[in-house]
Each structure stands twice: as structure tokens, then as C-alpha cells.
Enzyme design. Structure first.
Site, short mmCIF file in Angstrom:
data_model
loop_
_atom_site.label_atom_id
_atom_site.label_comp_id
_atom_site.label_asym_id
_atom_site.label_seq_id
_atom_site.Cartn_x
_atom_site.Cartn_y
_atom_site.Cartn_z
N GLU A 266 -0.31 7.73 1.11
CA GLU A 266 -0.69 6.83 2.19
C GLU A 266 0.39 6.80 3.27
OE1 GLU A 266 -3.53 5.51 2.51
OE2 GLU A 266 -4.37 5.84 0.49
N ARG B 271 -13.26 -6.75 -2.00
CA ARG B 271 -14.71 -6.68 -2.14
C ARG B 271 -15.16 -7.02 -3.56
NH1 ARG B 271 -13.71 -2.63 1.68
NH2 ARG B 271 -13.22 -1.08 0.09
N CYS C 10 -4.17 -1.97 -4.17
CA CYS C 10 -3.36 -0.82 -3.79
C CYS C 10 -2.70 -1.04 -2.44
CB CYS C 10 -4.21 0.45 -3.76
SG CYS C 10 -4.71 1.03 -5.40
N HIS D 161 -2.46 7.36 -3.70
CA HIS D 161 -3.71 7.20 -4.43
C HIS D 161 -4.03 8.48 -5.19
CE1 HIS D 161 -5.25 3.58 -2.07
NE2 HIS D 161 -5.60 3.31 -3.32
#
Length: 370
Positions: free
Chosen positions: A83, A93, A146, A164
Site C-alpha cells: 500500500e 462495512r 487493514c 495486502h
């Protein structure tokens, strides 16, 4: 140099978490074959917004590392994705492992809107690609745990970053996915836990050697060249035209050019060589009238996605580098929406000219298929 690598506990009802399994295998492989000058330590973080930060601080205080690499899994991804940055927002979510589900709240009320990774994500991806594994720098860590940990790691007193990995499982498919990427669904990966550990080992070596030191460009919004159209055929036909050498030779050359496709190997890790020849060249890259590229398939999802790494054969520095091109295919009522985006575009290629060329190729593709 002491490097701390962290993984997450299982969550969402799954019995495994690929980040933790990869970290455990990395630790075992490192113990069996220690790398000179690098001490590796690992730790486990809870999938809990309220507890992840404290667990991270405890590990840092316990081990006093020189660098921290945090690892999480993304169920909708099939490549290893370092990232570039994290954003100052929790927007879950799904609930975490203790039932918390913050929506649109800041991680640090007084913090920056975004924190850049302490490592060069492109350099980490290159190191992982060099050991034969799919990798792609990412500019979106999601808004779940994350991203939360990535934001905290980027604010440590020592260099810290986040990677990731695909949600690999010992058997079956992960039951999670939408927690990282919007509208993502769990996807099976061809990688194993040992593959993930190999990729993390390559990243750790890059960090220890200094090759992953952050660059100023990590702080800037990356350039993305884009084009798109709707083609009145099913996605499967478009996908075939992206991999068939005869079709590519017909539609890929933009207006005023012809092309040849050589050495096609249509699989992830394979690729082809493309040569475009121009009737009225303005700024050719390889010869006086041609551009030659080596293309590697990073990710292939039949009927949905083709990700390529493109390198120009050139003597000019301004055209050098690996450009990432992503072709997305989305079924719509009238056929297929095709979008192409390019990142890491060499500085010698003007964005407007590139997007005009991409649009010309897409128009050729539509005419070829329709």
C-alpha cells in the site's frame, strides 16, 4: 536490523487469516535460514478497532524494531499489494471481531487526512515480482482494520508500511472480501501460504537493504491515464481479443500505426512482445519509426480483468520503467463497458497524448469486434 512483521487473527467466521499464516511461515523459514544482518520478529494483531492500536504499541515496545511491516488480507485480490498510503478514516462495512462497526469516523482526530507509507510501495512490488510472484502497488487500503493499522504504522517513530496479501486458504475460498475493496467478492488465488511467505521475505530484504526507502513521489497522488468505451459484444469476446495475437495486431495499433505481436504466452507470468510502426512518427521510443514493448501478464480473470506490466525497449531514460496497465470488463445491458487505466507511466509520455492513443485503440477494438 530488527524488522517486526505483523499479521491479523482470523475474522468474519473464517478459521484462517492468510496474513497470519504467511507471517508464521516467514518466521519459520527465516529461523531455518537466517539472513545476515537482519533479525526478524513477528506478532499477531486482533481484528478489533478498539484493540489493534494497543496491540501494535505493545509489540513495538516489546521488540523495539528498526522497521515495521504490517500484513493483512484482501479477499478480492489475487496479487500481493504493497500500500502507498492509508487514510484517516474508519468506515467498516462489516463488524470487527468484537462487534464494533465504526462508520465514517477519524482514526486520529488531530491526524493528517492521509499518511504515506514509510516504504516505497513500487520498490516492494518490484522485489516481490523478482521472485516470480504477482505484485502490484495499491493506492487504496480500504477503510477496515487493514487501513486502520496501516495509518497507525505509518505514524510510528520508525519506518512502517502495510502489505495486502490474497485471502489464501488451506482449502476452499475465503468467506470475506468486501471489508477491503468496495463491491469485492472473495476470489480464489493460485498462491499458497508458502508463496505469500516468499513474497514477504523479498519485501523484508528490500527494506533491510534500503531499496524500499520512501520516495517523494509516494506523497503525491499518482498519475493515472484513462480511456473507456462500451462495446456491443459480451465480455468473454472482449477478453479473448485482449489475449489473441492476431486480434491484438489488428486493433492495438492506434491511428496511423501498424503492429505485430510476437511470442504470445497467454497466462499469468507469461506475456508477449509488441512492435508498433508509425507512418508519421513524432517521438518514437525504439527505432526511428517504431515502439517495441515487452508485456507481462500480472493478473488474468477471464471475462473480467487483464492486468499487464509494460516495458518499452528504449535507450532514452525518459521512456524507461515498468508501466502497469489494467483492462476492466464490466457487463452492461448493451454489451461490455471496457476501461483501461495506466499507472507508473514513463515521464517522457505526455498524459494527453497517451489517453488519445488509448482511446484510438479502444475505438479500433470496438470496430474489430462489432
Amino acid at each position: 536490523m530488527r524488522i517486526l512483521v505483523t499479521g491479523f487473527e482470523p475474522f468474519g467466521g473464517d478459521s484462517e487469516n492468510a496474513s497470519l499464516e504467511a507471517a508464521r511461515r516467514l518466521e519459520a523459514a527465516w529461523a531455518a535460514d537466517p539472513q545476515p544482518g537482519v533479525e526478524l520478529v513477528t506478532g499477531v494483531l486482533p481484528v478489533a478497532f478498539a484493540g489493534a492500536g494497543e496491540a501494535l504499541r505493545t509489540l513495538v515496545e516489546q521488540h523495539r524494531p528498526d522497521a515495521v511491516l504490517a500484513v493483512g488480507e484482501a479477499g478480492g485480490r489475487t496479487a500481493i499489494t504493497p500500500e502507498r498510503w492509508a487514510v484517516n478514516e474508519d468506515d467498516a462495512r462489516i463488524p470487527d471481531n468484537v462487534g464494533d462497526q465504526p462508520r465514517g469516523t477519524k482514526i486520529d482526530p488531530d491526524g493528517l487526512p492521509r499518511r504515506a507509507s514509510g516504504f516505497d510501495a513500487d520498490a516492494l512490488a518490484s522485489a516481490i515480482l523478482a521472485v516470480g510472484l504477482p505484485a502490484d502497488p495499491s493506492s487504496d487500503a480500504g477503510r477496515f482494520l487493514c487501513n486502520h493499522v496501516a495509518y497507525l504504522v505509518a505514524g510510528l517513530d520508525v519506518p512502517g508500511g502495510f502489505i495486502h496479501v490474497p485471502a489464501v486458504r488451506s482449502s476452499g475460498t475465503a468467506g470475506v472480501g468486501a471489508e477491503t475493496d468496495a463491491d469485492a467478492s472473495p476470489r480464489a488465488s493460485a498462491l499458497s501460504f508458502d508463496d505469500l511467505a516468499l513474497g514477504l521475505a523479498a519485501a523484508v530484504r528490500a527494506i533491510a537493504s534500503g531499496r524500499a526507502a520512501p520516495q517523494e513521489r509516494e506523497l503525491e497522488e499518482p498519475r493515472v491515464d484513462r480511456a473507456g468505451t462500451v462495446i456491443h459484444v459480451p465480455p468473454e469476446r472482449v477478453y479473448e481479443a485482449l489475449l489473441d495475437p492476431a486480434a491484438l495486431a489488428a486493433w492495438l495499433p492506434p491511428e496511423g500505426a501498424t503492429g505485430t505481436i510476437e511470442q504470445m504466452d497467454a497466462r499469468e507470468g507469461g506475456g508477449f512482445r509488441a512492435v508498433l510502426r508509425f507512418a508519421n512518427p513524432t517521438d518514437p521510443k525504439t527505432t526511428d519509426d517504431s515502439d517495441a514493448t515487452t508485456v507481462t501478464f500480472v493478473e488474468l480473470v477471464p471475462g473480467r480483468l487483464v492486468v499487464q506490466r509494460v516495458s518499452f525497449e528504449t535507450e532514452e531514460r525518459r521512456f524507461r520503467g515498468d508501466m502497469l496497465m489494467t483492462w476492466k470488463l464490466e457487463p452492461v445491458e448493451s454489451g461490455t463497458r471496457v476501461t483501461v487505466s495506466a499507472t507508473d507511466v514513463p515521464s517522457g509520455i505526455a498524459q494527453h497524448d497517451h489517453e488519445v492513443g488509448l482511446g484510438s485503440s479502444l475505438a479500433n477494438l470496438a470496430r474489430f469486434l462489432e
